[in-house]
Design a protein around this motif. Structure first.
Motif, PDB file in Angstrom:
ATOM      1  N   ILE A   1      34.037  36.049 -37.296  1.00  0.00           N
ATOM      2  CA  ILE A   1      33.644  37.453 -37.125  1.00  0.00           C
ATOM      3  C   ILE A   1      32.461  37.561 -36.162  1.00  0.00           C
ATOM      4  CG2 ILE A   1      32.682  39.470 -38.293  1.00  0.00           C
ATOM      5  CD1 ILE A   1      34.227  38.640 -40.784  1.00  0.00           C
TER       6      ILE A   1
ATOM      7  N   GLN B   1      30.078  43.243 -45.150  1.00  0.00           N
ATOM      8  CA  GLN B   1      30.727  42.949 -46.427  1.00  0.00           C
ATOM      9  C   GLN B   1      30.472  41.498 -46.837  1.00  0.00           C
ATOM     10  OE1 GLN B   1      34.859  43.942 -45.917  1.00  0.00           O
ATOM     11  NE2 GLN B   1      34.507  46.150 -45.979  1.00  0.00           N
TER      12      GLN B   1
ATOM     13  N   GLN C   1      32.834  44.294 -41.217  1.00  0.00           N
ATOM     14  CA  GLN C   1      33.327  43.090 -41.902  1.00  0.00           C
ATOM     15  C   GLN C   1      32.175  42.129 -42.185  1.00  0.00           C
ATOM     16  OE1 GLN C   1      36.485  41.375 -39.585  1.00  0.00           O
ATOM     17  NE2 GLN C   1      37.613  43.295 -39.443  1.00  0.00           N
TER      18      GLN C   1
ATOM     19  N   TYR D   1      33.954  44.874 -36.527  1.00  0.00           N
ATOM     20  CA  TYR D   1      33.460  43.531 -36.834  1.00  0.00           C
ATOM     21  C   TYR D   1      32.144  43.580 -37.600  1.00  0.00           C
ATOM     22  CZ  TYR D   1      36.997  41.768 -33.611  1.00  0.00           C
ATOM     23  OH  TYR D   1      38.172  41.459 -32.989  1.00  0.00           O
TER      24      TYR D   1
END
Length: 289
Positions: free
Chosen positions: A51, A76, A73, A70
């Protein structure tokens, strides 16, 4: 009626055999069972590295839409359990700050790629987790030593503007140090990068002061030597801690083992109680005497 205590006895034997197989069975079986219960930190680190690389590429090409996906993500992952299994807290805090900065910049719709530096720092940090012994940030040692060498040459110029020239070259060293700070913090905590930044700031103050006070030449020379030593120690720390895993080992906790053990123990007690009861008062219809 003996079946009433024979069945628990058989169950007890089966559970005991199953427990013994878990205890003395192959380690691969235990590892496979544990992997289904807990996520693999190494896979999460690899995902973070992918990522971060994609985010860096999006920043390089100014692909703002892809970058926003991105960075979400990445956030997270930062909010997940990986930060408790790998790296140091200071490094995760730095990644979180950079990710939030990128998100805010993209939401505001600011022109240009002002978030490129943050994306580069995140890439270096994720790469340090994924490849601790061959990380990209380690290549900055030669670059930063060259910076210091150029600072020394500028300072020793046979002109009156040596301090000004040296101070100008220090800007390059500062930028490179700022670029690798999160990676260093992720690997070793904030001690080494804080020491380096403080040494850079102290040398800058001495160079600024030398414009008015020409008597601090010895202090500046000594500060530059200490700056080089601090930089060398920071990069050498990678060899000193090479045997320490970046990703913490996940303990294998197998609840099935304890379930079988407890079940076997309970079955054994019930079987024994049933047998004693049967001996004292056998089941079945007794003939009338």
């Amino acid at each position: 009626m003996k079946i009433r205590f024979i069945i628990p006895f058989v169950v007890c034997i089966v559970m005991t055999i199953g427990y013994a197989n878990l205890v003395w069975g192959s380690g691969a079986s235990l590892q496979a069972f544990a992997s289904r219960l807990t996520p693999d930190p190494s896979k999460q680190v690899q995902r973070m590295d992918n990522i971060a690389s994609s985010l860096y590429e999006a920043a390089y090409t100014n692909n703002r839409q892809a970058a926003y996906q991105y960075v979400q993500q990445l956030q997270q992952l930062v909010d997940g359990e990986l930060k408790y299994a790998a790296g140091n807290a200071e490094g995760w805090q730095a990644v979180e700050r950079d990710a939030n900065t990128i998100e805010k910049t993209l939401v505001k719709g600011s022109l240009g790629t002002s978030w490129f530096v943050e994306a580069a720092r995140i890439k270096l940090t994720a790469d340090a987790l994924a490849r601790p012994n061959n990380a990209l940030w380690l290549q900055y040692e030669k670059i930063m030593l060259d910076d210091i060498s150029r600072v020394e040459k500028a300072w020793k110029r046979q002109t009156d503007d040596g301090a000004i020239a040296a101070r100008a070259v220090m800007i390059s060293l500062e930028k490179h140090a700022d670029r690798i700070k999160p990676a260093v913090s992720m690997m070793y905590g904030s001690k080494h990068e804080t020491e380096l930044m403080e040494r850079i700031q102290y040398t800058n103050r001495l160079l600024e002061a030398s414009r008015k006070d020409k008597n601090n030449v010895a202090s500046i020379n000594r500060s530059m030597l200490e700056l080089k030593d601090t930089l060398t120690r920071m990069f050498n720390q990678n060899q000193l801690e090479a045997d320490v895993p970046v990703v913490a080992a996940v303990p294998i906790s197998n609840p099935l083992r304890w379930t079988l053990l407890l079940g076997a123990f309970i079955s054994a007690i019930l079987t024994y109680i049933g047998w004693r009861k049967y001996k004292e008062n056998p089941f079945g219809v007794k003939p009338i005497s």
